[in-house]
Design a protein around this motif. Structure first.
Motif, PDB file in Angstrom:
ATOM      1  N   VAL A 272       0.835  -1.199   0.000  1.00  0.00           N
ATOM      2  CA  VAL A 272       0.000   0.000   0.000  1.00  0.00           C
ATOM      3  C   VAL A 272       0.869   1.248   0.000  1.00  0.00           C
ATOM      4  O   VAL A 272       1.990   1.248   0.511  1.00  0.00           O
ATOM      5  N   THR A 273       0.316   2.287  -0.596  1.00  0.00           N
ATOM      6  CA  THR A 273       0.886   3.631  -0.507  1.00  0.00           C
ATOM      7  C   THR A 273      -0.182   4.506   0.107  1.00  0.00           C
ATOM      8  O   THR A 273      -1.337   4.487  -0.343  1.00  0.00           O
ATOM      9  N   ILE A 274       0.189   5.242   1.144  1.00  0.00           N
ATOM     10  CA  ILE A 274      -0.761   6.093   1.850  1.00  0.00           C
ATOM     11  C   ILE A 274      -0.329   7.539   1.686  1.00  0.00           C
ATOM     12  O   ILE A 274       0.842   7.880   1.905  1.00  0.00           O
ATOM     13  N   LEU A 275      -1.278   8.384   1.307  1.00  0.00           N
ATOM     14  CA  LEU A 275      -1.057   9.818   1.145  1.00  0.00           C
ATOM     15  C   LEU A 275      -1.955  10.528   2.153  1.00  0.00           C
ATOM     16  O   LEU A 275      -3.114  10.153   2.307  1.00  0.00           O
ATOM     17  N   ALA A 276      -1.427  11.544   2.818  1.00  0.00           N
ATOM     18  CA  ALA A 276      -2.260  12.237   3.813  1.00  0.00           C
ATOM     19  C   ALA A 276      -1.752  13.646   4.073  1.00  0.00           C
ATOM     20  O   ALA A 276      -0.590  13.970   3.806  1.00  0.00           O
ATOM     21  N   ASN A 277      -2.640  14.441   4.625  1.00  0.00           N
ATOM     22  CA  ASN A 277      -2.318  15.785   5.102  1.00  0.00           C
ATOM     23  C   ASN A 277      -2.619  15.855   6.584  1.00  0.00           C
ATOM     24  O   ASN A 277      -3.622  15.310   7.045  1.00  0.00           O
ATOM     25  N   TYR A 278      -1.752  16.528   7.328  1.00  0.00           N
ATOM     26  CA  TYR A 278      -1.949  16.686   8.765  1.00  0.00           C
ATOM     27  C   TYR A 278      -2.908  17.825   9.063  1.00  0.00           C
ATOM     28  O   TYR A 278      -2.862  18.873   8.418  1.00  0.00           O
ATOM     29  N   GLU A 279      -3.778  17.614  10.043  1.00  0.00           N
ATOM     30  CA  GLU A 279      -4.618  18.686  10.567  1.00  0.00           C
ATOM     31  C   GLU A 279      -3.725  19.633  11.373  1.00  0.00           C
ATOM     32  O   GLU A 279      -2.633  19.242  11.809  1.00  0.00           O
ATOM     33  N   PRO A 280      -4.164  20.880  11.591  1.00  0.00           N
ATOM     34  CA  PRO A 280      -3.313  21.838  12.293  1.00  0.00           C
ATOM     35  C   PRO A 280      -2.797  21.365  13.657  1.00  0.00           C
ATOM     36  O   PRO A 280      -1.620  21.562  13.977  1.00  0.00           O
ATOM     37  N   HIS A 281      -3.641  20.721  14.461  1.00  0.00           N
ATOM     38  CA  HIS A 281      -3.166  20.288  15.780  1.00  0.00           C
ATOM     39  C   HIS A 281      -2.102  19.198  15.654  1.00  0.00           C
ATOM     40  O   HIS A 281      -1.185  19.117  16.468  1.00  0.00           O
ATOM     41  N   ALA A 282      -2.192  18.372  14.618  1.00  0.00           N
ATOM     42  CA  ALA A 282      -1.188  17.335  14.408  1.00  0.00           C
ATOM     43  C   ALA A 282       0.117  17.948  13.892  1.00  0.00           C
ATOM     44  O   ALA A 282       1.206  17.494  14.259  1.00  0.00           O
ATOM     45  N   ALA A 283       0.009  18.979  13.054  1.00  0.00           N
ATOM     46  CA  ALA A 283       1.211  19.676  12.584  1.00  0.00           C
ATOM     47  C   ALA A 283       1.944  20.298  13.769  1.00  0.00           C
ATOM     48  O   ALA A 283       3.181  20.282  13.830  1.00  0.00           O
ATOM     49  N   LYS A 284       1.176  20.788  14.733  1.00  0.00           N
ATOM     50  CA  LYS A 284       1.791  21.346  15.947  1.00  0.00           C
ATOM     51  C   LYS A 284       2.546  20.251  16.700  1.00  0.00           C
ATOM     52  O   LYS A 284       3.649  20.474  17.200  1.00  0.00           O
ATOM     53  N   GLY A 285       1.962  19.052  16.758  1.00  0.00           N
ATOM     54  CA  GLY A 285       2.649  17.925  17.390  1.00  0.00           C
ATOM     55  C   GLY A 285       3.949  17.589  16.691  1.00  0.00           C
ATOM     56  O   GLY A 285       4.950  17.264  17.340  1.00  0.00           O
ATOM     57  N   LEU A 286       3.959  17.666  15.361  1.00  0.00           N
ATOM     58  CA  LEU A 286       5.193  17.445  14.609  1.00  0.00           C
ATOM     59  C   LEU A 286       6.257  18.461  15.019  1.00  0.00           C
ATOM     60  O   LEU A 286       7.422  18.104  15.225  1.00  0.00           O
ATOM     61  N   MET A 287       5.854  19.706  15.121  1.00  0.00           N
ATOM     62  CA  MET A 287       6.798  20.765  15.494  1.00  0.00           C
ATOM     63  C   MET A 287       7.347  20.559  16.897  1.00  0.00           C
ATOM     64  O   MET A 287       8.466  20.977  17.199  1.00  0.00           O
ATOM     65  N   GLN A 288       6.570  19.892  17.741  1.00  0.00           N
ATOM     66  CA  GLN A 288       7.006  19.651  19.122  1.00  0.00           C
ATOM     67  C   GLN A 288       7.812  18.364  19.254  1.00  0.00           C
ATOM     68  O   GLN A 288       8.167  17.966  20.355  1.00  0.00           O
ATOM     69  N   GLY A 289       8.080  17.691  18.128  1.00  0.00           N
ATOM     70  CA  GLY A 289       8.973  16.543  18.152  1.00  0.00           C
ATOM     71  C   GLY A 289       8.320  15.178  18.136  1.00  0.00           C
ATOM     72  O   GLY A 289       8.986  14.176  18.418  1.00  0.00           O
ATOM     73  N   SER A 290       7.039  15.085  17.798  1.00  0.00           N
ATOM     74  CA  SER A 290       6.386  13.784  17.740  1.00  0.00           C
ATOM     75  C   SER A 290       7.072  12.896  16.704  1.00  0.00           C
ATOM     76  O   SER A 290       7.245  13.285  15.554  1.00  0.00           O
ATOM     77  N   ASN A 291       7.474  11.702  17.110  1.00  0.00           N
ATOM     78  CA  ASN A 291       8.180  10.774  16.230  1.00  0.00           C
ATOM     79  C   ASN A 291       7.159   9.995  15.398  1.00  0.00           C
ATOM     80  O   ASN A 291       6.668   8.954  15.806  1.00  0.00           O
ATOM     81  N   ARG A 292       6.840  10.521  14.233  1.00  0.00           N
ATOM     82  CA  ARG A 292       5.821   9.898  13.399  1.00  0.00           C
ATOM     83  C   ARG A 292       6.291   8.582  12.806  1.00  0.00           C
ATOM     84  O   ARG A 292       5.501   7.673  12.583  1.00  0.00           O
ATOM     85  N   GLU A 293       7.582   8.454  12.529  1.00  0.00           N
ATOM     86  CA  GLU A 293       8.079   7.200  11.962  1.00  0.00           C
ATOM     87  C   GLU A 293       7.831   6.042  12.925  1.00  0.00           C
ATOM     88  O   GLU A 293       7.336   4.988  12.526  1.00  0.00           O
ATOM     89  N   ALA A 294       8.129   6.237  14.195  1.00  0.00           N
ATOM     90  CA  ALA A 294       7.898   5.185  15.197  1.00  0.00           C
ATOM     91  C   ALA A 294       6.400   4.902  15.340  1.00  0.00           C
ATOM     92  O   ALA A 294       5.986   3.742  15.445  1.00  0.00           O
ATOM     93  N   ALA A 295       5.584   5.950  15.324  1.00  0.00           N
ATOM     94  CA  ALA A 295       4.140   5.775  15.484  1.00  0.00           C
ATOM     95  C   ALA A 295       3.532   5.025  14.305  1.00  0.00           C
ATOM     96  O   ALA A 295       2.702   4.127  14.483  1.00  0.00           O
ATOM     97  N   VAL A 296       3.949   5.367  13.093  1.00  0.00           N
ATOM     98  CA  VAL A 296       3.393   4.710  11.908  1.00  0.00           C
ATOM     99  C   VAL A 296       3.900   3.271  11.809  1.00  0.00           C
ATOM    100  O   VAL A 296       3.155   2.368  11.430  1.00  0.00           O
ATOM    101  N   GLN A 297       5.162   3.049  12.179  1.00  0.00           N
ATOM    102  CA  GLN A 297       5.684   1.678  12.191  1.00  0.00           C
ATOM    103  C   GLN A 297       4.869   0.818  13.161  1.00  0.00           C
ATOM    104  O   GLN A 297       4.476  -0.304  12.840  1.00  0.00           O
ATOM    105  N   ALA A 298       4.585   1.356  14.346  1.00  0.00           N
ATOM    106  CA  ALA A 298       3.775   0.627  15.334  1.00  0.00           C
ATOM    107  C   ALA A 298       2.365   0.372  14.804  1.00  0.00           C
ATOM    108  O   ALA A 298       1.788  -0.694  15.039  1.00  0.00           O
ATOM    109  N   LEU A 299       1.813   1.335  14.086  1.00  0.00           N
ATOM    110  CA  LEU A 299       0.485   1.186  13.488  1.00  0.00           C
ATOM    111  C   LEU A 299       0.462   0.001  12.520  1.00  0.00           C
ATOM    112  O   LEU A 299      -0.411  -0.866  12.606  1.00  0.00           O
ATOM    113  N   PHE A 300       1.428  -0.044  11.608  1.00  0.00           N
ATOM    114  CA  PHE A 300       1.507  -1.158  10.660  1.00  0.00           C
ATOM    115  C   PHE A 300       1.678  -2.485  11.396  1.00  0.00           C
ATOM    116  O   PHE A 300       1.012  -3.473  11.071  1.00  0.00           O
TER     117      PHE A 300
END
Length: 104
Positions: free
Chosen positions: A3-31
């Motif tokens: 699968v290929t997944i395309l997405a856009n972050y909502e503003p509150h999630a973009a803020k989480g990215l700026m605060q250092g949320s490790n999305r790679e670890a979170a998405v790996q755990a999701l899979f």
């Protein structure tokens, strides 16, 4: 199933990215939670904020994962593309074309 997944972050999630949320670890755990594997996560500039490539056991696992992400409210414009076996698709199309009778 790849699968290929395309997405856009909502503003509150973009803020989480700026605060250092490790999305790679979170998405790996999701899979992994659905028996799959994330192969890559890329942040992009353009129509989508993020592109994820991975593998899931089947459509049920992929849709379950997608539903969980949608329900979180953290992304919008979530698109899940499933890899196709075009040889099999063409074989099925040729069988169907041989029997289909168009109107008129």
């Amino acid at each position: 199933m790849k699968v290929t997944i395309l997405a856009n972050y909502e503003p509150h999630a973009a803020k989480g990215l700026m605060q250092g949320s490790n999305r790679e670890a979170a998405v790996q755990a999701l899979f992994e939670s659905v028996g799959g594997k994330m192969n890559s996560l890329t942040f992009t500039r353009g129509l989508y904020d993020v592109v994820v490539n991975g593998e899931v056991p089947d459509q049920v696992a992929g849709m379950g994962m997608t539903l969980a992400v949608r329900a979180s409210g953290s992304v919008r414009d979530l698109v899940v593309l499933e890899e196709l076996d075009m040889k099999a698709v063409i074989a099925a199309a040729n069988k169907a074309a041989g029997v289909y009778k168009p109107a008129g």
